[in-house]
Design a protein around this motif. Sequence first.
Motif, PDB file in Angstrom:
ATOM      1  N   LEU A   1      52.664  29.427  54.968  1.00  0.00           N
ATOM      2  CA  LEU A   1      54.000  28.912  55.237  1.00  0.00           C
ATOM      3  C   LEU A   1      54.478  28.061  54.067  1.00  0.00           C
ATOM      4  O   LEU A   1      53.702  27.289  53.490  1.00  0.00           O
ATOM      5  CB  LEU A   1      53.999  28.050  56.500  1.00  0.00           C
ATOM      6  N   TRP A   2      55.761  28.209  53.740  1.00  0.00           N
ATOM      7  CA  TRP A   2      56.404  27.446  52.677  1.00  0.00           C
ATOM      8  C   TRP A   2      57.667  26.790  53.223  1.00  0.00           C
ATOM      9  O   TRP A   2      58.366  27.378  54.049  1.00  0.00           O
ATOM     10  CB  TRP A   2      56.805  28.353  51.521  1.00  0.00           C
ATOM     11  N   THR A   3      57.965  25.591  52.730  1.00  0.00           N
ATOM     12  CA  THR A   3      59.243  24.936  53.019  1.00  0.00           C
ATOM     13  C   THR A   3      59.689  24.176  51.778  1.00  0.00           C
ATOM     14  O   THR A   3      58.882  23.877  50.893  1.00  0.00           O
ATOM     15  CB  THR A   3      59.152  24.001  54.246  1.00  0.00           C
ATOM     16  N   ALA A   4      60.965  23.862  51.726  1.00  0.00           N
ATOM     17  CA  ALA A   4      61.537  23.210  50.546  1.00  0.00           C
ATOM     18  C   ALA A   4      61.132  21.743  50.462  1.00  0.00           C
ATOM     19  O   ALA A   4      61.297  20.992  51.423  1.00  0.00           O
ATOM     20  CB  ALA A   4      63.060  23.322  50.584  1.00  0.00           C
ATOM     21  N   ALA A   5      60.625  21.325  49.310  1.00  0.00           N
ATOM     22  CA  ALA A   5      60.291  19.920  49.079  1.00  0.00           C
ATOM     23  C   ALA A   5      61.555  19.066  49.086  1.00  0.00           C
ATOM     24  O   ALA A   5      61.495  17.877  49.362  1.00  0.00           O
ATOM     25  CB  ALA A   5      59.545  19.774  47.756  1.00  0.00           C
ATOM     26  N   LEU A   6      62.682  19.696  48.808  1.00  0.00           N
ATOM     27  CA  LEU A   6      63.978  19.014  48.802  1.00  0.00           C
ATOM     28  C   LEU A   6      64.274  18.337  50.141  1.00  0.00           C
ATOM     29  O   LEU A   6      64.860  17.269  50.194  1.00  0.00           O
ATOM     30  CB  LEU A   6      65.075  20.036  48.477  1.00  0.00           C
TER      31      LEU A   6
END
Length: 194
Positions: free
Chosen positions: A35-40
Motif C-alpha cells: 500500500l502507498w499513500t501521499a506523504a503530502l
Amino acid sequence: MAKLYFYYASMNAGKSTNLLQADFNYRERGMATMLWTAALDTRSEGRIRSRIGLEAAAHRYTPGTDLWAETLARHDVEKLACVLVDEAQFLTAKQVWQCARLADAAGIPVLCYGLRTDFRGDLFPGSAVLLGIADALVELKGVCHCGRKATMNLRVDAQGAAVRAGAQTEVGGNERYVALCRRHFSEAIGRAGG
C-alpha cells in the motif's frame, strides 16, 4: 495480464474504503500487497484511513519516490499480488508510468485511487496521466446534497463560502471541501452563466 486501474471520484465517495476492502480481499486469500499513500497528506502519518473507521499502514511517497524500484525491492522479498495507491492524484507523471511498468513488465496489478479534479474543476497532473493510460477507469459515486451524482470538489473557507483561487493542493477533509454535482459546483463558484 496485470493491469493498471484508476478508481476516481469526488471527495467522500469511499475511495479509501474501497482500497482497504480490496487490500483485505487479497490478504484474506493469503496474498501479499503493498500500500502507498501521499506523504503530502500529513494527516495520514503513514496510514490509509477511511471516514468509516477502516485503516491500514502504508508506505509514503513523495514526488521523488521511485515506485518501480521500491516496489520491486519488496516484490523480490515477498511476491506481491497487488499494489494499491491512495491519493493517486498526487502522483507525478513519471510515477504513473512507473505504475504502468509494474503492471506491464513485472506483472503486478496496480490499483490507483484518487480525485479526478481539483477545487477549480481542473485535472490533477497524476489523474490526467491515469485517465490517459490506465487499462481500466472506474468511477466511484459520491452524492451531492441535491441527490445527484457528486463529481466536483468545492473548497470552502471557515465560514463555508466557496474558495475560487489558491494553490491546487491544500490538505483537508470535510472542513475544507464539499462534494457537489456539476450544477451546484458551477453555481457556487460563479460559472453557472458561462
